[in-house]
Design a protein around this motif. Structure first.
Motif, short mmCIF file in Angstrom:
data_model
loop_
_atom_site.label_atom_id
_atom_site.label_comp_id
_atom_site.label_asym_id
_atom_site.label_seq_id
_atom_site.Cartn_x
_atom_site.Cartn_y
_atom_site.Cartn_z
N VAL A 289 0.85 -1.19 0.00
CA VAL A 289 0.00 0.00 0.00
C VAL A 289 0.89 1.23 0.00
CG1 VAL A 289 -1.79 1.29 1.21
CG2 VAL A 289 -1.83 -1.22 1.25
N LEU A 290 0.67 2.13 -0.97
CA LEU A 290 1.38 3.40 -1.04
C LEU A 290 0.38 4.51 -0.73
CD1 LEU A 290 2.98 1.43 -3.15
CD2 LEU A 290 4.09 3.55 -3.80
N THR A 291 0.65 5.27 0.33
CA THR A 291 -0.29 6.28 0.81
C THR A 291 0.35 7.65 0.81
OG1 THR A 291 -1.26 4.60 2.26
CG2 THR A 291 -1.85 6.89 2.69
N PRO A 292 -0.28 8.64 0.14
CA PRO A 292 0.21 10.02 0.27
C PRO A 292 -0.01 10.51 1.70
CG PRO A 292 -1.19 9.77 -1.67
CD PRO A 292 -1.35 8.53 -0.85
N ALA A 293 1.00 11.12 2.27
CA ALA A 293 0.90 11.60 3.65
C ALA A 293 -0.04 12.79 3.73
CB ALA A 293 2.29 11.98 4.18
N GLN A 294 -0.70 12.95 4.90
CA GLN A 294 -1.58 14.08 5.12
C GLN A 294 -0.74 15.33 5.37
OE1 GLN A 294 -4.86 14.17 4.90
NE2 GLN A 294 -5.02 11.99 4.40
N VAL A 295 -0.95 16.33 4.53
CA VAL A 295 -0.23 17.60 4.67
C VAL A 295 -1.24 18.73 4.62
CG1 VAL A 295 1.88 16.69 3.63
CG2 VAL A 295 0.14 17.72 2.17
N PRO A 296 -0.87 19.92 5.12
CA PRO A 296 -1.80 21.06 5.04
C PRO A 296 -2.24 21.34 3.60
CG PRO A 296 0.04 21.56 6.49
CD PRO A 296 0.36 20.25 5.84
N SER A 297 -3.43 21.89 3.44
CA SER A 297 -4.02 22.10 2.12
C SER A 297 -3.16 22.98 1.23
CB SER A 297 -5.42 22.70 2.26
OG SER A 297 -5.36 23.92 2.98
N GLN A 298 -2.41 23.90 1.81
CA GLN A 298 -1.57 24.79 1.00
C GLN A 298 -0.22 24.19 0.66
OE1 GLN A 298 -2.48 25.27 4.08
NE2 GLN A 298 -0.72 25.83 5.37
N GLU A 299 0.13 23.05 1.27
CA GLU A 299 1.43 22.41 1.03
C GLU A 299 1.41 21.69 -0.32
OE1 GLU A 299 5.06 21.56 1.15
OE2 GLU A 299 4.29 22.44 3.01
N ASN A 300 2.42 21.91 -1.13
CA ASN A 300 2.46 21.29 -2.46
C ASN A 300 3.52 20.20 -2.60
OD1 ASN A 300 4.75 22.81 -2.45
ND2 ASN A 300 4.28 24.00 -4.29
N VAL A 301 4.13 19.78 -1.51
CA VAL A 301 5.07 18.65 -1.50
C VAL A 301 4.44 17.54 -0.67
CG1 VAL A 301 7.35 17.83 -0.86
CG2 VAL A 301 7.07 20.13 -1.80
N ILE A 302 4.22 16.37 -1.30
CA ILE A 302 3.48 15.29 -0.65
C ILE A 302 4.40 14.09 -0.44
CG2 ILE A 302 1.49 13.76 -0.84
CD1 ILE A 302 0.15 15.82 -2.57
N PRO A 303 4.80 13.80 0.79
CA PRO A 303 5.58 12.58 1.07
C PRO A 303 4.73 11.33 0.83
CG PRO A 303 5.73 14.19 2.86
CD PRO A 303 4.60 14.62 1.99
N ILE A 304 5.40 10.21 0.57
CA ILE A 304 4.72 8.94 0.32
C ILE A 304 5.18 7.92 1.36
CG2 ILE A 304 4.31 7.09 -1.35
CD1 ILE A 304 3.15 9.77 -2.17
N VAL A 305 4.22 7.21 1.92
CA VAL A 305 4.51 6.17 2.91
C VAL A 305 4.18 4.81 2.28
CG1 VAL A 305 3.99 5.26 5.19
CG2 VAL A 305 3.97 7.74 4.79
N ILE A 306 5.15 3.90 2.31
CA ILE A 306 4.97 2.55 1.77
C ILE A 306 4.77 1.59 2.94
CG2 ILE A 306 5.98 0.69 0.42
CD1 ILE A 306 7.61 2.73 -1.09
N ALA A 307 3.67 0.86 2.92
CA ALA A 307 3.38 -0.16 3.94
C ALA A 307 3.29 -1.51 3.25
CB ALA A 307 2.08 0.16 4.67
N VAL A 308 4.12 -2.45 3.66
CA VAL A 308 4.13 -3.78 3.05
C VAL A 308 3.95 -4.84 4.13
CG1 VAL A 308 5.59 -3.06 1.13
CG2 VAL A 308 6.64 -3.97 3.20
N GLU A 309 3.39 -5.96 3.70
CA GLU A 309 3.28 -7.15 4.56
C GLU A 309 3.92 -8.31 3.83
OE1 GLU A 309 -0.15 -10.00 6.64
OE2 GLU A 309 -0.70 -8.12 5.64
N GLU A 310 4.93 -8.92 4.44
CA GLU A 310 5.71 -9.95 3.76
C GLU A 310 4.97 -11.28 3.70
OE1 GLU A 310 10.29 -8.67 4.66
OE2 GLU A 310 9.14 -9.56 6.31
N LYS A 311 5.29 -12.04 2.64
CA LYS A 311 4.72 -13.37 2.48
C LYS A 311 5.44 -14.37 3.39
CE LYS A 311 2.93 -13.33 -2.26
NZ LYS A 311 3.00 -13.98 -3.59
N LYS A 312 4.90 -15.58 3.43
CA LYS A 312 5.56 -16.65 4.17
C LYS A 312 6.92 -16.94 3.55
CE LYS A 312 1.27 -18.95 5.60
NZ LYS A 312 0.49 -20.22 5.53
N LYS A 313 7.83 -17.43 4.35
CA LYS A 313 9.19 -17.65 3.88
C LYS A 313 9.26 -18.78 2.86
CE LYS A 313 12.77 -17.20 6.46
NZ LYS A 313 13.29 -15.92 5.93
#
Length: 645
Positions: A289-313
């Motif tokens: 899942v790639l999620t744009p971070a919550q930033v103020p409405s006037q902010e024009n630079v959006i960090p991205i957070v990557i959340a992963v869940e690994e498979k079985k070994k």
């Protein structure tokens, strides 16, 4: 007098009581008691005419369950009957299978579906539709006919879009799905809004807002549409972070190496989807899942957070199948993920069929030595039993791979192969001359190639393309006993026609191998062959191309194959599809023999069943210009798992 007076008074009282009672029974409320409701801001749609109670006849009193023998819809001129049938909850009678029990018929179900169809017509822009059910009861059950009176439809007379700010969106007007003169439909109205909602996030405006209003006039049957588009600030990608990276066995560098965008680049949702797809392709993660971070409405630079869940070994796969060429086939596979940590993957695979067996291992080490390259090693042993020869080989390849822009992946490395062909017909040995049975051929070669995959599905692609281009260079200073230069191109393209389920697929395959230095002829185990279920389908496996005096295939130094195929669903059953195709190709003994005029053609058709493991089907193909009219069949039948390409 007293008695007469009392009698008259009693009579008068009774008359007054009766008159008063009649007045109460017929009394109406005054306007002061029930004031008029306020006028609506916009005209409300007229009430849909209801069928009279007698329009749906009651079922006859008879024992047992009443069945539906026949069902028809008549009178629908603009809306397709098949679209109306999709809205029904009633199970319709069908001729297939012939032994199936007729569906049950209940009046309340029919009444419910009549209301569903009225609402469906409203969504299609018809505000005056009437639906009249007619039922005939017979010995085989109920025959139902819905008579549809569509009435006039709502016509769009004006579409206006108001855009805030300075961004120019005039280019989208030619893509409007709903234009003046069109019939108003809820779905196309939503598509008009989604046109802006989908376009702007892919052009730097992820916080776009679109509001729409529809002004309907049911008396004139017209509609005016007005959209207000607020693109929001033009935004760029910010820093990329990995959620709870310390809990993962996969190193952050292996995840970040798959990110397709850079900080400061214009924000686009497509890049997020591309990154997600690349991470899934590693087979290390069950969730990405790639999620744009919550930033103020006037902010024009959006960090991205990557959340992963690994498979079985570890995972284990086993398969058993059948094909007209390889007959019974079996496969066993074992995969280790995050071997010794670091995102490393080890695959052990074994395959067997009547055409031979193959044992392979593949090891992948991502971002080796902290670079942007992945190290891949593959090795194995095979034994093949082919129509023109048999052979046994050992091979190993080591290469470095990395992603480059535009979805390309390049690779380079070294390969070593030791091959021993045997059981070669005498007529083939005489024809080829350079092939010696039972001889060990050593090939040591450099690898260089590129791959690109933009398809939307690995099982049943509808859009996109696949490109594979590889080169092998085996000079004597690499220690190669067999010196050659080989190039192979395989290009596939898939294109769905509009929003339909009809897909046009095309394929081009070209290959050449040229002997160099002290090698004058290429042994049969390295020559090209053509024909079969995944090639030119009008010929048996490997039988398209040069042959010896006894009609055995001998292969050649060059191959050309072309295919175009139409894929479409059949109305019989949703999971059954049809294909029509034409294949062309040939194998040429020497590169200088390449001649498009010598191509062999093979039209045909087939069926596909879309199972959970892929398409299972049959093809029949007809060679139009056979090589040997005495020995070649005038058709070929193939049983396949998956599409030919």
């Amino acid at each position: 007098m007293t008695g007469l007076w009392r009698s008259w008074l009693l009579t008068l009282t009774l008359v007054i009581t009766l008159l008063g009672g009649g007045r109460v029974l017929n009394a109406q409320p005054s306007p002061a008691e029930f004031p008029e409701p306020p006028a609506p801001l916009a005209p409300a749609p007229p009430p849909v005419a209801e069928p009279p109670a007698a329009a749906i006849p009651a079922s006859p009193a008879q024992p047992g369950e009443l069945t539906l023998h026949a069902f028809h819809i008549v009178g629908a001129k603009t809306v397709k009957i098949k679209d109306l049938e999709k809205e029904l909850s009633i199970k319709l009678p069908s001729f297939w299978p012939p032994w199936a029990k007729p569906p049950t018929f209940r009046l309340q179900d029919l009444e419910y579906d009549v209301e569903r169809l009225k609402k469906f017509y409203l969504r299609q822009g018809f505000y005056h539709t009437r639906i009249e059910p007619k039922i005939t009861y017979g010995p085989k059950g109920a025959d139902v006919t819905l008579v549809v009176h569509e009435g006039p439809w709502i016509k769009v007379t004006d579409v206006s879009v108001e855009v805030s700010g300075t961004i120019d969106l005039s280019e989208l007007e030619r893509k409007w799905p709903l234009k003046p003169g069109d019939r108003y439909v809820d779905k196309t109205y939503d598509a008009l809004k989604n046109l802006y909602l989908n376009y702007l996030p892919n052009h730097g405006c992820p916080r776009v807002k679109v509001r729409g209003r529809v002004y309907l006039d049911e008396d004139l049957n017209t509609a005016k549409i007005h959209l207000t588009v607020n693109p929001g600030p033009l935004s760029h990608f910010g820093a990329v972070s990995i959620k709870e990276a310390e809990k993962l066995e996969t190193p952050p560098a292996a995840i970040l190496e798959k990110v397709t965008f850079k900080s400061g680049q214009l924000f686009t949702l497509d890049e997020l989807f591309k990154t997600q797809r690349k991470l899934y392709a590693t087979d290390l993660f069950r969730s990405v899942v790639l999620t744009p971070a919550q930033v103020p409405s006037q902010e024009n630079v959006i960090p991205i957070v990557i959340a992963v869940e690994e498979k079985k070994k570890r995972s284990f796969k086993a398969g058993l199948g059948y094909g007209d060429e390889d007959k019974v086939r079996a496969r066993l596979g074992l995969r280790y993920r995050n071997l010794w940590g670091g995102g490393r993957v080890l695959d052990l695979d074994a395959k067997y069929s009547t055409l031979g067996y193959l044992f392979t291992q593949s090891f992948t080490n991502p971002v080796v030595f902290g670079s942007s390259f992945d190290f891949v090693n593959q090795s194995g042993v095979w034994r093949r039993y082919l129509p023109g020869f048999n052979d046994q080989a050992y091979y190993t390849q080591s290469r470095l791979e990395r992603d480059i822009p535009w979805n390309f992946r390049v690779f380079f490395g070294h390969g070593l192969e030791l091959d021993r062909p045997f059981d070669i017909p005498t007529a083939t040995v005489i024809r080829l001359q350079g092939t010696e049975p039972e001889k060990q051929y050593l090939a040591s070669f450099a690898l260089l190639g590129v791959r690109r995959d933009t398809t939307d599905s690995n099982i049943e692609p509808r859009r996109g393309s696949i490109l594979k281009f590889s080169n092998q260079f085996a000079p004597n200073f690499f220690g190669s006993g067999l010196q050659f230069l080989q190039s192979v191109l395989d290009l596939r393209r898939y294109h769905a026609i509009g929003d339909s389920n009809f897909v046009v697929a095309g394929r081009v395959r070209m290959g050449v191998i040229q002997p160099i230095q002290s090698t004058t002829t290429i042994p049969i185990s390295r020559l090209f062959f053509s024909g079969g279920a995944t090639s030119v389908r009008g010929y048996q496996l490997d039988y398209l191309g040069p042959r010896n005096a006894t009609n055995d295939p001998t292969g050649g130094e060059a191959v050309m194959e072309f295919s175009i195929e139409g894929r479409f669903p059949l109305p019989i059953y949703p999971k059954i599809g049809g294909v029509v195709f034409i294949d062309a190709g040939n194998v040429f003994p020497r590169i200088h023999n390449l001649d498009l005029g010598q191509l062999k053609y093979s039209p045909g058709f087939g069926l596909r069943y879309l199972s959970p493991i892929g398409a299972i089907g049959v093809d029949i193909a007809f060679p139009t210009n056979r090589i040997n009219y005495q020995q070649d069949s005038n058709y070929q039948f193939h049983f396949t798992v998956g599409y030919g390409f």
